[in-house]
Design a protein around this motif. Structure first.
Motif, PDB file in Angstrom:
ATOM      1  N   MET A 131       2.720 -27.718 -24.001  1.00 45.11           N
ATOM      2  CA  MET A 131       2.723 -27.307 -25.477  1.00 45.11           C
ATOM      3  C   MET A 131       1.953 -28.868 -26.001  1.00 45.11           C
ATOM      4  O   MET A 131       1.470 -28.699 -27.091  1.00 45.11           O
ATOM      5  N   PHE A 132       2.468 -29.877 -25.320  1.00 46.09           N
ATOM      6  CA  PHE A 132       1.702 -31.047 -25.952  1.00 46.09           C
ATOM      7  C   PHE A 132       0.358 -31.001 -25.646  1.00 46.09           C
ATOM      8  O   PHE A 132      -0.541 -31.213 -26.582  1.00 46.09           O
ATOM      9  N   ARG A 133      -0.235 -30.831 -24.725  1.00 46.85           N
ATOM     10  CA  ARG A 133      -1.696 -30.571 -24.270  1.00 46.85           C
ATOM     11  C   ARG A 133      -2.221 -29.482 -25.139  1.00 46.85           C
ATOM     12  O   ARG A 133      -3.401 -29.628 -25.458  1.00 46.85           O
ATOM     13  N   ALA A 134      -1.774 -28.493 -25.474  1.00 48.01           N
ATOM     14  CA  ALA A 134      -2.310 -27.447 -26.132  1.00 48.01           C
ATOM     15  C   ALA A 134      -2.247 -27.751 -27.455  1.00 48.01           C
ATOM     16  O   ALA A 134      -3.392 -27.839 -28.165  1.00 48.01           O
ATOM     17  N   ASN A 135      -1.624 -28.546 -28.091  1.00 48.22           N
ATOM     18  CA  ASN A 135      -1.397 -28.946 -29.490  1.00 48.22           C
ATOM     19  C   ASN A 135      -2.523 -30.032 -29.421  1.00 48.22           C
ATOM     20  O   ASN A 135      -3.407 -30.277 -30.666  1.00 48.22           O
ATOM     21  N   LEU A 136      -2.531 -30.840 -28.555  1.00 51.55           N
ATOM     22  CA  LEU A 136      -3.762 -32.267 -28.362  1.00 51.55           C
ATOM     23  C   LEU A 136      -4.880 -31.357 -28.734  1.00 51.55           C
ATOM     24  O   LEU A 136      -6.035 -31.869 -29.218  1.00 51.55           O
TER      25      LEU A 136
ATOM     26  N   TRP B 282       2.622 -16.491 -31.764  1.00 51.36           N
ATOM     27  CA  TRP B 282       4.027 -16.696 -32.260  1.00 51.36           C
ATOM     28  C   TRP B 282       4.314 -18.160 -32.836  1.00 51.36           C
ATOM     29  O   TRP B 282       4.916 -18.445 -33.668  1.00 51.36           O
ATOM     30  N   ALA B 283       4.064 -19.004 -31.737  1.00 51.03           N
ATOM     31  CA  ALA B 283       4.236 -20.558 -31.890  1.00 51.03           C
ATOM     32  C   ALA B 283       3.375 -20.982 -33.173  1.00 51.03           C
ATOM     33  O   ALA B 283       3.551 -21.721 -34.187  1.00 51.03           O
ATOM     34  N   ASN B 284       2.175 -20.397 -33.529  1.00 54.19           N
ATOM     35  CA  ASN B 284       1.068 -20.908 -34.109  1.00 54.19           C
ATOM     36  C   ASN B 284       1.666 -20.426 -35.482  1.00 54.19           C
ATOM     37  O   ASN B 284       1.417 -21.165 -36.705  1.00 54.19           O
ATOM     38  N   LEU B 285       1.759 -19.198 -35.584  1.00 50.44           N
ATOM     39  CA  LEU B 285       2.387 -18.302 -36.954  1.00 50.44           C
ATOM     40  C   LEU B 285       3.683 -19.389 -37.695  1.00 50.44           C
ATOM     41  O   LEU B 285       3.849 -19.587 -38.761  1.00 50.44           O
ATOM     42  N   LEU B 286       4.511 -19.731 -36.624  1.00 50.19           N
ATOM     43  CA  LEU B 286       5.833 -20.668 -37.079  1.00 50.19           C
ATOM     44  C   LEU B 286       5.330 -21.722 -37.378  1.00 50.19           C
ATOM     45  O   LEU B 286       5.905 -22.367 -38.715  1.00 50.19           O
ATOM     46  N   THR B 287       4.029 -22.570 -36.982  1.00 53.10           N
ATOM     47  CA  THR B 287       3.911 -23.797 -37.487  1.00 53.10           C
ATOM     48  C   THR B 287       3.014 -23.524 -38.789  1.00 53.10           C
ATOM     49  O   THR B 287       3.164 -24.344 -39.674  1.00 53.10           O
ATOM     50  N   THR B 288       2.307 -22.523 -38.843  1.00 48.63           N
ATOM     51  CA  THR B 288       1.736 -22.436 -40.472  1.00 48.63           C
ATOM     52  C   THR B 288       2.653 -22.122 -41.589  1.00 48.63           C
ATOM     53  O   THR B 288       2.388 -22.680 -42.556  1.00 48.63           O
ATOM     54  N   VAL B 289       3.542 -21.297 -41.058  1.00 41.95           N
ATOM     55  CA  VAL B 289       4.571 -20.765 -42.340  1.00 41.95           C
ATOM     56  C   VAL B 289       5.447 -21.695 -42.499  1.00 41.95           C
ATOM     57  O   VAL B 289       5.890 -21.889 -43.538  1.00 41.95           O
TER      58      VAL B 289
ATOM     59  N   PHE C  63       2.694 -33.553 -34.830  1.00 42.23           N
ATOM     60  CA  PHE C  63       4.062 -33.922 -34.063  1.00 42.23           C
ATOM     61  C   PHE C  63       4.929 -32.741 -34.416  1.00 42.23           C
ATOM     62  O   PHE C  63       5.873 -32.352 -33.684  1.00 42.23           O
ATOM     63  N   MET C  64       5.053 -32.415 -35.684  1.00 45.23           N
ATOM     64  CA  MET C  64       6.028 -31.244 -36.290  1.00 45.23           C
ATOM     65  C   MET C  64       5.453 -30.031 -35.395  1.00 45.23           C
ATOM     66  O   MET C  64       6.298 -29.257 -34.992  1.00 45.23           O
ATOM     67  N   SER C  65       4.093 -29.727 -35.355  1.00 46.55           N
ATOM     68  CA  SER C  65       3.679 -28.477 -34.705  1.00 46.55           C
ATOM     69  C   SER C  65       4.120 -28.418 -33.318  1.00 46.55           C
ATOM     70  O   SER C  65       4.571 -27.475 -32.669  1.00 46.55           O
ATOM     71  N   TRP C  66       4.094 -29.400 -32.580  1.00 51.75           N
ATOM     72  CA  TRP C  66       4.411 -29.767 -31.265  1.00 51.75           C
ATOM     73  C   TRP C  66       5.921 -29.291 -31.031  1.00 51.75           C
ATOM     74  O   TRP C  66       6.123 -28.619 -29.927  1.00 51.75           O
ATOM     75  N   TRP C  67       6.708 -29.927 -31.767  1.00 55.22           N
ATOM     76  CA  TRP C  67       8.125 -29.696 -31.818  1.00 55.22           C
ATOM     77  C   TRP C  67       8.562 -28.392 -31.876  1.00 55.22           C
ATOM     78  O   TRP C  67       9.225 -27.573 -31.266  1.00 55.22           O
TER      79      TRP C  67
END
Length: 201
Positions: A174-179, A73-80, A148-152
């Motif tokens: 979340m920071f480590r996951a996005n890193l 869900w978090a990555n779908l939000l980032t993509t869209v 940074f937008m994705s992490w937030w």
């Protein structure tokens, strides 16, 4: 505001043209990188979800099923939302700071500016056949603010789904996951750049 409105009209025209007639689409008006970054992010969505799932499961003590649901869900939000929003903000900044003009790429400094400052909406310099390296290089740069937008955004999405989770721990996870996921995306973009330089030129 005129350059911004002009770019918006060009963007809408290019979008309609690409969707209706993908073959003949040209880069004469510049290259809106959203058309390349968004499909690339969508293609990488599944491996990114699994990478981030591993970090979230370990960092937050979640089951893999729950961690994958949060990651998905978090990555779908980032993509869209996140990727287009980051691109839109950077495109406006490029326009209002004078980055919408062709300054040439005859020096290393100008080449660097062409794929950083002007990365959201690339000046094609087609006569010099430079898009082969400019596009992946610009993508590598655009991944930085998008991180940074994705992490937030992903932190906000995860916080809504995991209401009982410790916020500091969740933010760190979340920071480590996005890193990790963005390191993977940067490697993909670097591989594309090296392929273009070694095999295409």
């Amino acid at each position: 505001m005129k350059p911004i409105m002009k770019r918006l009209r060009v963007f809408l025209w290019v979008a309609a043209w690409v969707l209706c007639f993908p073959g003949p689409a040209q880069a004469n008006a510049g290259v809106p990188m959203i058309f390349l970054t968004l499909p690339g992010m969508a293609l990488a969505l599944v491996p990114v979800m699994f990478l981030e799932m591993q970090v979230l499961a370990k960092g937050l003590g979640l089951t893999r099923r729950v961690a994958f649901k949060v990651s998905a869900w978090a990555n779908l939000l980032t993509t869209v939302v996140g990727v287009p929003l980051t691109w839109a903000i950077l495109t406006v900044l490029e326009g209002v700071t004078g980055g919408d003009r062709a300054y040439g790429i005859d020096t290393p400094a100008k080449k660097l500016l062409a794929v950083t400052w002007q990365a959201p909406w690339l000046i094609p310099y087609e006569a010099d056949h430079n898009l082969y390296w400019m596009v992946p290089a610009a993508m590598m740069w655009l991944l930085v603010p998008t991180f940074f937008m994705s992490w937030w955004l992903e932190y906000l999405a995860a916080a809504r789904m995991l209401r009982d989770a410790d916020r500091a721990r969740l933010q760190s996870a979340m920071f480590r996951a996005n890193l990790l996921s963005y390191a993977f995306l940067e490697l993909c973009a670097l591989g594309w750049l090296l392929f273009e330089i070694v095999f295409v030129v």
